[in-house]
Design an enzyme around this catalytic site. Structure first.
Site, PDB file in Angstrom:
ATOM      1  N   LYS A 178      -7.671  -8.581 -11.801  1.00 31.42           N
ATOM      2  CA  LYS A 178      -8.307  -9.272 -10.673  1.00 31.42           C
ATOM      3  C   LYS A 178      -9.615  -8.546 -10.311  1.00 31.42           C
ATOM      4  O   LYS A 178      -9.623  -7.317 -10.212  1.00 31.42           O
ATOM      5  CB  LYS A 178      -7.340  -9.236  -9.482  1.00 31.42           C
ATOM      6  CG  LYS A 178      -7.944  -9.756  -8.197  1.00 31.42           C
ATOM      7  CD  LYS A 178      -7.051  -9.458  -6.997  1.00 31.42           C
ATOM      8  CE  LYS A 178      -7.752  -9.892  -5.737  1.00 31.42           C
ATOM      9  NZ  LYS A 178      -7.964  -9.069  -4.675  1.00 31.42           N
ATOM     10  N   LYS A 213     -13.091  -4.742  -5.524  1.00 35.64           N
ATOM     11  CA  LYS A 213     -13.888  -3.534  -5.256  1.00 35.64           C
ATOM     12  C   LYS A 213     -13.086  -2.294  -5.612  1.00 35.64           C
ATOM     13  O   LYS A 213     -13.625  -1.314  -6.096  1.00 35.64           O
ATOM     14  CB  LYS A 213     -14.248  -3.467  -3.764  1.00 35.64           C
ATOM     15  CG  LYS A 213     -15.271  -4.467  -3.325  1.00 35.64           C
ATOM     16  CD  LYS A 213     -15.255  -4.610  -1.798  1.00 35.64           C
ATOM     17  CE  LYS A 213     -15.160  -6.040  -1.363  1.00 35.64           C
ATOM     18  NZ  LYS A 213     -14.476  -6.265  -0.091  1.00 35.64           N
ATOM     19  N   LYS A 270       0.841  -1.207   0.000  1.00 38.02           N
ATOM     20  CA  LYS A 270       0.000   0.000   0.000  1.00 38.02           C
ATOM     21  C   LYS A 270       0.880   1.262   0.000  1.00 38.02           C
ATOM     22  O   LYS A 270       0.577   2.219  -0.703  1.00 38.02           O
ATOM     23  CB  LYS A 270      -0.935  -0.006   1.218  1.00 38.02           C
ATOM     24  CG  LYS A 270      -1.965  -1.118   1.120  1.00 38.02           C
ATOM     25  CD  LYS A 270      -3.308  -0.698   1.689  1.00 38.02           C
ATOM     26  CE  LYS A 270      -4.401  -1.665   1.289  1.00 38.02           C
ATOM     27  NZ  LYS A 270      -4.719  -2.651   2.315  1.00 38.02           N
TER      28      LYS A 270
HETATM   29  P1  ADP Z   1     -11.456  -6.728  -2.767  1.00 34.95           P
HETATM   30  O1  ADP Z   1     -10.200  -6.954  -3.557  1.00 34.95           O
HETATM   31  O2  ADP Z   1     -12.668  -6.708  -3.644  1.00 34.95           O
HETATM   32  O3  ADP Z   1     -11.366  -5.500  -1.867  1.00 34.95           O
HETATM   33  P2  ADP Z   1     -10.981  -8.206  -0.346  1.00 34.95           P
HETATM   34  O4  ADP Z   1      -9.531  -7.886  -0.411  1.00 34.95           O
HETATM   35  O5  ADP Z   1     -11.835  -7.534   0.693  1.00 34.95           O
HETATM   36  O6  ADP Z   1     -11.620  -7.961  -1.799  1.00 34.95           O
HETATM   37  O7  ADP Z   1     -11.121  -9.783  -0.211  1.00 34.95           O
HETATM   38  C1  ADP Z   1     -12.022 -10.482   0.616  1.00 34.95           C
HETATM   39  C2  ADP Z   1     -11.815 -11.949   0.338  1.00 34.95           C
HETATM   40  O8  ADP Z   1     -12.191 -12.292  -1.011  1.00 34.95           O
HETATM   41  C3  ADP Z   1     -10.358 -12.391   0.490  1.00 34.95           C
HETATM   42  O9  ADP Z   1     -10.327 -13.664   1.128  1.00 34.95           O
HETATM   43  C4  ADP Z   1      -9.826 -12.504  -0.921  1.00 34.95           C
HETATM   44  O10 ADP Z   1      -8.821 -13.488  -1.036  1.00 34.95           O
HETATM   45  C5  ADP Z   1     -11.088 -12.892  -1.717  1.00 34.95           C
HETATM   46  N1  ADP Z   1     -11.047 -12.330  -3.090  1.00 34.95           N
HETATM   47  C6  ADP Z   1     -11.180 -11.025  -3.428  1.00 34.95           C
HETATM   48  N2  ADP Z   1     -11.120 -10.839  -4.766  1.00 34.95           N
HETATM   49  C7  ADP Z   1     -10.916 -12.061  -5.313  1.00 34.95           C
HETATM   50  C8  ADP Z   1     -10.753 -12.524  -6.665  1.00 34.95           C
HETATM   51  N3  ADP Z   1     -10.816 -11.702  -7.715  1.00 34.95           N
HETATM   52  N4  ADP Z   1     -10.560 -13.846  -6.845  1.00 34.95           N
HETATM   53  C9  ADP Z   1     -10.526 -14.705  -5.799  1.00 34.95           C
HETATM   54  N5  ADP Z   1     -10.669 -14.330  -4.489  1.00 34.95           N
HETATM   55  C10 ADP Z   1     -10.858 -13.017  -4.244  1.00 34.95           C
END
Ligand code: ADP
Ligand code: TRP
Length: 325
Positions: free
Chosen positions: A189, A192, A110
């Site tokens: 990927k 959000k 970050k």
């Molecule tokens: P985001 O990237 O949307 O903010 P988070 O980091 O809050 O998502 O992830 C919450 C959970 O969902 C974690 O366990 C993460 O490994 C899983 N996750 C998020 N995006 C993906 C993706 N594109 N493919 C597989 N798992 C994901």
């Protein structure tokens, strides 16, 4: 086995979250004592608007309940309803070497992205350790990106136990073997933070229009295509039956098939897959008070356990007696 995991309310949940985390959280309810919470304290590290914190917290709760969280069996709550966890964070902070936190890759990433870090972001893994240790969790199912935070939790528990006696259980991580990384509509990927998501419960029309916009290459209809390089195929693999996947694989390689056709089928499959949960989601949406009551009930159960561990930890460090409460 006591299983614990948290998910941040940093936006509306999407199908990447579903296949990467939620689906496994739901299925682990069988045969385990599960503790799942909405990590709203953690979400504050990125300074969301107060309105978003409240809205997304309820959204996440509704998604989990609609997708099969067993509200009677599993303890499900909002992190900030158990403030004991922040007090334990302080006790743990005082045995955590600064260098341990400086080595955390999610923090370093970050900072490398140019985010000017607040103290909360730096201390984030200590709060996560408190989440895990306060409930004496054995297993923590998380994505690979969180593995280091579980190792840090074990280190912090070790420092505390060595200094003050065996209070904490060292957790195991349980890396969720997610079905690779789920791609978003732009091919990166799904996340959000990239605004490239497809949500489980957005209106069917919107799911269809997003799917039709998924980025593909410009191979003409008649030419053979490589399914393994296609975002649409990567998503089809999550939803279609093995027989259907095989058929699409053959059709891609043979040529004569346009991406539009595969996209149309993908949209149908997504809507079909989440269809059985959609009605429940709609019912919950029209009754947010019920959802809040369920979270309150979960917090009550979680808090009883947290208070007990905190009392042990306070006593161990010499703060056993309260003078002023
Ligand atoms: P985001 O990237 O949307 O903010 P988070 O980091 O809050 O998502 O992830 C919450 C959970 O969902 C974690 O366990 C993460 O490994 C899983 N996750 C998020 N995006 C993906 C993706 N594109 N493919 C597989 N798992 C994901
Ligand atoms: N940091 C986790 C994530 O972003 C969320 C989380 C907070 C968590 N506390 C936790 C996960 C405790 C497991 C255990 O995905």
């Amino acid at each position: 086995m006591r299983v614990l995991s948290g998910i941040q309310p940093s936006g509306r949940l999407h199908i990447g979250n579903y296949f990467g985390a939620i689906r496994q959280h739901i299925s682990m309810q069988r045969g385990n004592d599960c503790f799942y919470f909405i990590a709203d304290y953690h979400a504050l590290t990125s300074n969301p608007s107060p309105k978003d914190v409240a809205t997304f917290t309820l959204d996440v709760a509704m998604d989990y309940i609609a997708l099969g969280l067993d509200i009677e069996k599993t303890i499900f709550w909002r992190q900030s309803d158990v403030p004991e966890v922040t007090e334990l964070t302080w006790l743990l902070s005082c045995v955590t070497p600064k260098g341990l936190l400086e080595r955390c890759t999610s923090y370093k990433d970050k900072v490398a992205q140019g985010i000017s870090p607040n103290h909360g972001l730096f201390a984030y893994p200590v709060l996560q350790a408190a989440d895990i240790l306060i409930y004496k969790s054995n297993v923590v199912p998380v994505g690979a990106d969180q593995k280091q935070h579980i190792e840090v939790t074990r280190d912090i528990a070790g420092y505390f136990n060595n200094t003050y006696g065996e209070i904490f259980v060292l957790p195991e991580d349980h890396i969720i073997e997610s079905v690779a990384v789920v791609p978003g509509v732009d091919g990166r990927k799904m996340s959000k933070s990239y605004k490239n998501t497809i949500e489980m419960f957005e209106p069917e029309k919107s799911i269809k229009s997003k799917v039709m916009k998924i980025v593909t290459d410009s191979t003409p209809v008649e030419s053979p295509k490589d399914p393994d390089k296609c975002n649409v195929f990567a998503l089809l693999k999550l939803f279609a039956s093995p027989e259907e996947i095989k058929q699409w694989d053959e059709r891609y390689r043979k040529g004569g098939m346009g991406y539009g056709e595969a996209k149309k089928r993908l949209a149908e499959l997504i809507v079909e897959y989440f269809g059985p949960f959609r009605q429940k989601r709609t019912e919950l949406e029209s009754n947010p008070d019920y959802v809040k009551q369920m979270l309150a009930k979960g917090a009550h159960r979680a808090r009883a356990i947290a208070a007990k561990t905190l009392a042990e930890a306070r006593k161990a460090v010499g703060l056993g007696e309260y003078y002023g409460r």
